[in-house]
Design an enzyme around this catalytic site. Structure first.
Site, PDB file in Angstrom:
ATOM      1  N   HIS A  48      43.288  43.648  35.020  1.00 48.83           N
ATOM      2  CA  HIS A  48      43.602  44.804  34.483  1.00 48.83           C
ATOM      3  C   HIS A  48      44.881  45.288  34.273  1.00 48.83           C
ATOM      4  O   HIS A  48      45.196  46.234  33.466  1.00 48.83           O
ATOM      5  CB  HIS A  48      42.765  46.137  35.101  1.00 48.83           C
ATOM      6  CG  HIS A  48      43.605  46.443  36.525  1.00 48.83           C
ATOM      7  ND1 HIS A  48      43.554  46.018  37.420  1.00 48.83           N
ATOM      8  CD2 HIS A  48      44.630  47.387  36.446  1.00 48.83           C
ATOM      9  CE1 HIS A  48      44.405  46.358  38.489  1.00 48.83           C
ATOM     10  NE2 HIS A  48      45.045  47.230  37.911  1.00 48.83           N
TER      11      HIS A  48
HETATM   12  C1  UD1 Z   1      46.075  52.425  36.125  1.00 48.59           C
HETATM   13  C2  UD1 Z   1      47.580  52.454  36.863  1.00 48.59           C
HETATM   14  C3  UD1 Z   1      47.543  50.960  37.760  1.00 48.59           C
HETATM   15  C4  UD1 Z   1      46.311  50.709  38.445  1.00 48.59           C
HETATM   16  C5  UD1 Z   1      44.998  50.935  37.966  1.00 48.59           C
HETATM   17  C6  UD1 Z   1      44.020  50.657  38.878  1.00 48.59           C
HETATM   18  C7  UD1 Z   1      49.350  53.577  35.466  1.00 48.59           C
HETATM   19  C8  UD1 Z   1      50.381  53.372  34.969  1.00 48.59           C
HETATM   20  N1  UD1 Z   1      48.462  52.480  35.853  1.00 48.59           N
HETATM   21  O1  UD1 Z   1      45.790  51.617  35.271  1.00 48.59           O
HETATM   22  O2  UD1 Z   1      48.611  50.914  38.438  1.00 48.59           O
HETATM   23  O3  UD1 Z   1      46.535  49.678  39.057  1.00 48.59           O
HETATM   24  O4  UD1 Z   1      45.058  52.177  37.220  1.00 48.59           O
HETATM   25  O5  UD1 Z   1      42.780  50.371  38.182  1.00 48.59           O
HETATM   26  O6  UD1 Z   1      48.959  54.444  36.117  1.00 48.59           O
HETATM   27  N2  UD1 Z   1      39.541  53.767  31.071  1.00 48.59           N
HETATM   28  C9  UD1 Z   1      38.205  54.027  30.910  1.00 48.59           C
HETATM   29  N3  UD1 Z   1      37.480  54.705  31.799  1.00 48.59           N
HETATM   30  C10 UD1 Z   1      38.143  55.018  33.013  1.00 48.59           C
HETATM   31  C11 UD1 Z   1      39.454  54.786  33.295  1.00 48.59           C
HETATM   32  C12 UD1 Z   1      40.200  54.210  32.319  1.00 48.59           C
HETATM   33  O7  UD1 Z   1      37.769  53.707  29.691  1.00 48.59           O
HETATM   34  O8  UD1 Z   1      37.405  55.558  34.040  1.00 48.59           O
HETATM   35  C13 UD1 Z   1      40.355  53.379  29.907  1.00 48.59           C
HETATM   36  C14 UD1 Z   1      41.447  54.453  29.448  1.00 48.59           C
HETATM   37  O9  UD1 Z   1      40.743  55.213  28.618  1.00 48.59           O
HETATM   38  C15 UD1 Z   1      42.534  53.598  29.087  1.00 48.59           C
HETATM   39  C16 UD1 Z   1      42.680  52.292  29.967  1.00 48.59           C
HETATM   40  O10 UD1 Z   1      41.284  52.324  30.489  1.00 48.59           O
HETATM   41  O11 UD1 Z   1      42.249  53.457  27.821  1.00 48.59           O
HETATM   42  C17 UD1 Z   1      43.690  52.402  30.814  1.00 48.59           C
HETATM   43  O12 UD1 Z   1      43.629  53.353  31.767  1.00 48.59           O
HETATM   44  P1  UD1 Z   1      44.839  53.984  32.578  1.00 48.59           P
HETATM   45  O13 UD1 Z   1      44.413  54.851  33.477  1.00 48.59           O
HETATM   46  O14 UD1 Z   1      45.854  54.423  31.376  1.00 48.59           O
HETATM   47  O15 UD1 Z   1      45.533  52.552  33.234  1.00 48.59           O
HETATM   48  P2  UD1 Z   1      44.912  51.411  34.063  1.00 48.59           P
HETATM   49  O16 UD1 Z   1      44.871  50.141  33.393  1.00 48.59           O
HETATM   50  O17 UD1 Z   1      43.547  51.993  34.448  1.00 48.59           O
HETATM   51  N1  UDP Z   2      37.329  47.665  42.983  1.00 49.04           N
HETATM   52  C1  UDP Z   2      36.129  48.535  43.048  1.00 49.04           C
HETATM   53  N2  UDP Z   2      35.378  47.943  41.889  1.00 49.04           N
HETATM   54  C2  UDP Z   2      35.603  47.036  41.143  1.00 49.04           C
HETATM   55  C3  UDP Z   2      36.968  46.491  41.019  1.00 49.04           C
HETATM   56  C4  UDP Z   2      37.788  47.033  42.164  1.00 49.04           C
HETATM   57  O1  UDP Z   2      35.555  49.196  43.684  1.00 49.04           O
HETATM   58  O2  UDP Z   2      34.743  46.968  40.159  1.00 49.04           O
HETATM   59  C5  UDP Z   2      38.309  48.400  44.113  1.00 49.04           C
HETATM   60  C6  UDP Z   2      39.000  47.289  44.944  1.00 49.04           C
HETATM   61  O3  UDP Z   2      37.873  46.687  45.856  1.00 49.04           O
HETATM   62  C7  UDP Z   2      40.119  47.953  45.448  1.00 49.04           C
HETATM   63  C8  UDP Z   2      40.524  48.900  44.317  1.00 49.04           C
HETATM   64  O4  UDP Z   2      39.404  48.887  43.617  1.00 49.04           O
HETATM   65  O5  UDP Z   2      39.869  48.321  46.680  1.00 49.04           O
HETATM   66  C9  UDP Z   2      41.617  48.095  43.737  1.00 49.04           C
HETATM   67  O6  UDP Z   2      41.646  48.964  42.494  1.00 49.04           O
HETATM   68  P1  UDP Z   2      42.386  48.201  40.994  1.00 49.04           P
HETATM   69  O7  UDP Z   2      42.385  46.630  41.216  1.00 49.04           O
HETATM   70  O8  UDP Z   2      41.685  48.987  40.208  1.00 49.04           O
HETATM   71  O9  UDP Z   2      43.799  48.639  41.225  1.00 49.04           O
HETATM   72  P2  UDP Z   2      45.278  48.301  42.017  1.00 49.04           P
HETATM   73  O10 UDP Z   2      44.834  48.000  43.577  1.00 49.04           O
HETATM   74  O11 UDP Z   2      45.587  47.114  41.268  1.00 49.04           O
HETATM   75  O12 UDP Z   2      46.185  49.364  41.734  1.00 49.04           O
END
Ligand code: UD1
Ligand code: UDP
Length: 360
Positions: A209
């Site tokens: 991601h």
């Molecule tokens: C964010 C964090 C990242 C973290 C990740 C965990 C920042 C800069 N990034 O990245 O550090 O590792 O969360 O998962 O804060 N989206 C959906 N549904 C959701 C959530 C997101 O469709 O429930 C889509 C959003 O619409 C967007 C994209 O995913 O288009 C990215 O979401 P965003 O929260 O901006 O960044 P992440 O990649 O999730």
């Molecule tokens: N995780 C989860 N379901 C998923 C993918 C990840 O519960 O489908 C959990 C994972 O086990 C960990 C946390 O989400 O506890 C990590 O989040 P993510 O990878 O989104 O973010 P990061 O740690 O890279 O910021």
């Protein structure tokens, strides 16, 4: 404490998992907490499922800010968190990790001269192109109480001169380890994911991601190719982040491996604890692999969890199909002794709550 609460600002999946561990201890210690959910993650399987399964106290506020560019997202959160701080008048604001929600919470607080506590302080990738690196450096700098999960995190802060600032550095261990240990038994009785996916033989669990991978077409293609090659030898299962799903669909990329929707934490614990190997660009998952004595291949050039690489539990493969496949061959049969304390003993959140009790 004069009845004043801690205001916790969170919004992304890994923060719910960290908060599940810490909020339970705050309750136990009788420390009032008001939770603000920024709305950054909003799908049921990216947000609500964690509050339900892990029994995290319901947020008092949901700001509903999501799916925006970094500036707009952080700015809108900042504006709304400021209003809430003025209304609630908390004793301190607590933030987790390195997301835009983290920075917005910390910045809103410091501008109002409210103390900031940062859980997961001191981590560095030394790659300023990562939005997370910017968020964590700025958050650390305005925090008064820095809860570090590792020795490396403490060393990073010292190297940056934090001992000369008006801050307290507390090495508490990793709150994700607390969560993993606490919820494993519940997951075993509640989750049916292994049966549902018929995962009764060896499989590799992977997630993708990170913006540096999803938004770079070369990196994304290489990772898909690398995982496809591994999948020809052993099933690769990928609970896919919505960011990555959208990009794969818009680029017409069709992986050969098994793609599923994001799963709740209980399913994830079962997927991790029963897999052969983890391949990921997630921060949290690298550690969880270690908690369950699994080797990990990290699909990035750097990691903040350097101790895992130093001890040979984790290998950095970047986003190159050949390196990913070669790393798989190396790690899949590797034997390691995981019996080493890198992240504490599962009481990090208790240490945090105790510190708050003294501090507030
Ligand atoms: C964010 C964090 C990242 C973290 C990740 C965990 C920042 C800069 N990034 O990245 O550090 O590792 O969360 O998962 O804060 N989206 C959906 N549904 C959701 C959530 C997101 O469709 O429930 C889509 C959003 O619409 C967007 C994209 O995913 O288009 C990215 O979401 P965003 O929260 O901006 O960044 P992440 O990649 O999730
Ligand atoms: N995780 C989860 N379901 C998923 C993918 C990840 O519960 O489908 C959990 C994972 O086990 C960990 C946390 O989400 O506890 C990590 O989040 P993510 O990878 O989104 O973010 P990061 O740690 O890279 O910021």
């Amino acid at each position: 404490m004069e009845g004043k609460a801690i205001l916790t600002v969170l919004g992304a999946r890994p923060q719910f998992i960290k908060a599940a561990a810490v909020s339970r201890q705050l309750l136990r210690f009788g420390i009032p907490e008001v939770i603000v959910h920024t709305g950054q993650h909003f799908d049921d399987n990216m947000s609500d499922v964690f509050f339900r399964e892990m029994e995290i106290p319901s947020p008092a506020y949901n700001l509903n800010v999501h799916s925006l560019n970094h500036g707009a997202m952080t700015g809108r959160m900042l504006e709304q968190v400021e209003e809430i701080i003025l209304k609630v008048k908390p004793a301190a604001v607590m933030v987790y990790g390195d997301t835009n929600s983290t920075l917005a919470g910390a910045l809103a607080a410091v501008k109002l001269h409210v103390r900031v506590a940062h859980v997961e302080a001191g981590l560095r990738s030394f790659n300023m192109a990562m939005p997370e690196e910017v968020n964590r450096i700025l958050t650390d700098r305005v925090s008064n109480l820095l809860f570090c999960p590792t020795d490396a995190a403490v060393a990073n802060l010292k190297a940056e001169g934090f001992e000369h600032f008006e801050t307290q550095i507390v090495k508490c261990g990793d709150v994700m380890q607390d969560a993993a240990y606490f919820y494993l038994n519940k997951a075993k009785s509640a989750s049916t994911v292994l049966d549902k996916l018929q995962l009764h033989a060896d499989y590799v669990l992977a997630t993708i991601h990170r913006q540096e991978n999803t938004d770079d077409p070369v990196n994304l293609k290489q990772i898909i190719e690398g995982l496809n090659r591994v999948n020809r030898e052993v099933s690769v299962v990928v609970p896919l982040h919505p960011r990555t799903r959208k990009i794969l669909e818009s680029n017409g990329l069709k992986p050969e491996f098994t793609v599923i929707d994001p799963v709740g934490y209980f399913d994830m614990l079962m997927l991790i604890s029963n897999c052969k190997l983890v391949m990921t660009d997630s921060g949290g998952l690298q550690k969880e692999a270690f908690f369950f004595q699994k080797h990990c291949i990290t699909l990035r050039q750097q990691t903040e969890w350097v101790e895992l690489v130093e001890h040979g539990f984790n290998r950095l493969a970047g986003a190159n199909a050949h390196t990913i496949y070669d790393s798989y061959l190396e790690m899949v049969s590797k034997k390691s002794n995981f019996d080493i304390d890198l992240y504490g003993t599962g009481n990090a959140s208790e240490i945090i709550a105790e510190k708050f009790r003294q501090w507030l």
